[in-house]
Enzyme design. Structure first.
Site, PDB file in Angstrom:
ATOM      1  N   PHE A   1      13.831   4.244  10.359  1.00  0.00           N
ATOM      2  CA  PHE A   1      12.489   3.850   9.957  1.00  0.00           C
ATOM      3  C   PHE A   1      11.608   5.096   9.903  1.00  0.00           C
ATOM      4  CE2 PHE A   1       8.279   1.996  10.371  1.00  0.00           C
ATOM      5  CZ  PHE A   1       8.378   0.995   9.420  1.00  0.00           C
TER       6      PHE A   1
ATOM      7  N   GLU B   1       7.830   3.585  -6.743  1.00  0.00           N
ATOM      8  CA  GLU B   1       8.160   3.043  -5.413  1.00  0.00           C
ATOM      9  C   GLU B   1       8.148   4.136  -4.359  1.00  0.00           C
ATOM     10  OE1 GLU B   1       8.602   0.626  -3.516  1.00  0.00           O
ATOM     11  OE2 GLU B   1       9.593  -1.064  -4.457  1.00  0.00           O
ATOM     12  N   ASP B   2       7.614   3.812  -3.208  1.00  0.00           N
ATOM     13  CA  ASP B   2       7.659   4.751  -2.098  1.00  0.00           C
ATOM     14  C   ASP B   2       9.076   4.886  -1.549  1.00  0.00           C
ATOM     15  OD1 ASP B   2       7.626   2.125  -1.267  1.00  0.00           O
ATOM     16  OD2 ASP B   2       6.035   2.345   0.197  1.00  0.00           O
TER      17      ASP B   2
ATOM     18  N   LYS C   1       0.818  -1.190   0.000  1.00  0.00           N
ATOM     19  CA  LYS C   1       0.000   0.000   0.000  1.00  0.00           C
ATOM     20  C   LYS C   1       0.863   1.256   0.000  1.00  0.00           C
ATOM     21  CE  LYS C   1      -3.003  -2.537   3.129  1.00  0.00           C
ATOM     22  NZ  LYS C   1      -3.400  -2.620   4.549  1.00  0.00           N
ATOM     23  N   GLY C   2       2.140   1.075   0.300  1.00  0.00           N
ATOM     24  CA  GLY C   2       3.026   2.223   0.543  1.00  0.00           C
ATOM     25  C   GLY C   2       3.097   3.242  -0.580  1.00  0.00           C
TER      26      GLY C   2
ATOM     27  N   ASP D   1      14.794   0.521   0.432  1.00  0.00           N
ATOM     28  CA  ASP D   1      15.522   0.339   1.680  1.00  0.00           C
ATOM     29  C   ASP D   1      16.679  -0.622   1.396  1.00  0.00           C
ATOM     30  OD1 ASP D   1      16.276   0.020   4.301  1.00  0.00           O
ATOM     31  OD2 ASP D   1      14.365  -0.688   5.033  1.00  0.00           O
TER      32      ASP D   1
ATOM     33  N   ARG E   1       0.027   6.367   7.456  1.00  0.00           N
ATOM     34  CA  ARG E   1       0.107   6.473   5.994  1.00  0.00           C
ATOM     35  C   ARG E   1      -0.468   7.800   5.510  1.00  0.00           C
ATOM     36  NH1 ARG E   1       1.354   1.380   3.908  1.00  0.00           N
ATOM     37  NH2 ARG E   1       0.486  -0.418   4.993  1.00  0.00           N
TER      38      ARG E   1
HETATM   39  P1  IMP Z   1      13.265  -3.151   0.819  1.00  0.00           P
HETATM   40  O1  IMP Z   1      12.937  -4.461   0.169  1.00  0.00           O
HETATM   41  O2  IMP Z   1      14.111  -3.365   2.049  1.00  0.00           O
HETATM   42  O3  IMP Z   1      13.913  -2.158  -0.110  1.00  0.00           O
HETATM   43  O4  IMP Z   1      11.921  -2.497   1.382  1.00  0.00           O
HETATM   44  C1  IMP Z   1      10.689  -2.828   0.850  1.00  0.00           C
HETATM   45  C2  IMP Z   1       9.518  -2.201   1.514  1.00  0.00           C
HETATM   46  O5  IMP Z   1       9.657  -2.114   2.937  1.00  0.00           O
HETATM   47  C3  IMP Z   1       9.231  -0.772   1.062  1.00  0.00           C
HETATM   48  O6  IMP Z   1       8.577  -0.713  -0.177  1.00  0.00           O
HETATM   49  C4  IMP Z   1       8.356  -0.292   2.204  1.00  0.00           C
HETATM   50  O7  IMP Z   1       7.019  -0.679   2.009  1.00  0.00           O
HETATM   51  C5  IMP Z   1       8.948  -1.007   3.410  1.00  0.00           C
HETATM   52  N1  IMP Z   1       9.868  -0.094   4.108  1.00  0.00           N
HETATM   53  C6  IMP Z   1      11.201  -0.016   3.998  1.00  0.00           C
HETATM   54  N2  IMP Z   1      11.708   0.961   4.784  1.00  0.00           N
HETATM   55  C7  IMP Z   1      10.634   1.519   5.410  1.00  0.00           C
HETATM   56  C8  IMP Z   1      10.490   2.606   6.367  1.00  0.00           C
HETATM   57  O8  IMP Z   1      11.438   3.270   6.800  1.00  0.00           O
HETATM   58  N3  IMP Z   1       9.213   2.861   6.775  1.00  0.00           N
HETATM   59  C9  IMP Z   1       8.118   2.173   6.334  1.00  0.00           C
HETATM   60  N4  IMP Z   1       8.212   1.163   5.449  1.00  0.00           N
HETATM   61  C10 IMP Z   1       9.463   0.841   4.991  1.00  0.00           C
END
Ligand code: IMP
Length: 198
Positions: A169, A116-117, A57-58, A120, A182
């Site tokens: 975070f 993409e939101d 949903k991000g 990470d 959100r």
């Molecule tokens: P990644 O696979 O580690 O790059 O992260 C994937 C997903 O984790 C992102 O699309 C977000 O939905 C969630 N995410 C990563 N970092 C954060 C954060 O700091 N706050 C909230 N959601 C996060």
């Protein structure tokens, strides 16, 4: 900076007490979304249309604003959403992804922009790019509003990036903690006291 926080977080809102500090203000997001839309419109050149793919949903807030901004500068867009669940623990991801909601249509020969939101570790995005390429898209580019450069675990090509932020975070503008925050119009860091409230 104190003045900036005051503008970003209206006193008396339910969330004012939960946010430690604002990292990206509402105004900064608005300006950046516009700038990213111009960059993408220039970058894709002459295409008939773009297929924007957002991950629920991000990415919802960014997708909505970005699509409207692109409407001012770019070709016609179509919107698609996917929902995935990563087998991560708590606030980290493992890179093993399960599709909860797939694309509703064929993307063969389409120019896809993944919206993409936040990037990470990059593990989710890396998986998603391989998946979209396996579905025979003509091109797949990524626009990410936020990126945590220090947290990257895999080398993943993000062509358009809004803000590089610290490896903390964050919540707001689509990003949640336990499904909350959100709806905040800015991106901020939660107070440590919020974690563990359950
Ligand atoms: P990644 O696979 O580690 O790059 O992260 C994937 C997903 O984790 C992102 O699309 C977000 O939905 C969630 N995410 C990563 N970092 C954060 C954060 O700091 N706050 C909230 N959601 C996060």
């Amino acid at each position: 900076m104190a003045a900036l926080y005051a503008v970003a977080m209206a006193e008396g809102t339910w969330h004012a007490a939960d946010i430690d500090r604002v990292i990206v203000t509402e105004e900064q997001i608005r300006d950046k979304v516009d700038e990213l839309a111009k960059q993408v419109a220039a970058g894709v050149g002459q295409v008939d249309s773009l297929l924007l793919v957002g991950v629920l949903k991000g990415a919802v807030m960014f997708m909505a604003d970005f699509a409207r901004a692109l409407g001012r500068y770019g070709p016609p867009v179509e919107l698609e959403f996917m929902a995935v669940s990563s087998y991560g623990q708590g606030t980290s991801t493992s890179g093993v992804v399960r599709i909860l909601k797939d694309l509703d249509r064929d993307i063969t020969d389409r120019h896809v922009i993944v919206v993409e939101d936040i990037v990470d570790s990059g593990l989710t995005l890396s998986w998603l790019l391989k998946y979209l390429e396996s579905r025979d898209a003509a091109a797949v580019d990524v626009v990410a509003l936020l990126r945590k450069p220090a947290a990257i675990k895999v080398d993943v090509p993000v062509k358009y990036v809004g803000f590089d932020i610290p490896s903390e975070f964050v919540v707001g503008y689509g990003l949640d903690y336990a499904e909350r925050y959100r709806d905040l119009p800015f991106v901020g860091v939660l107070k440590p006291s919020v974690y563990g409230r359950g």
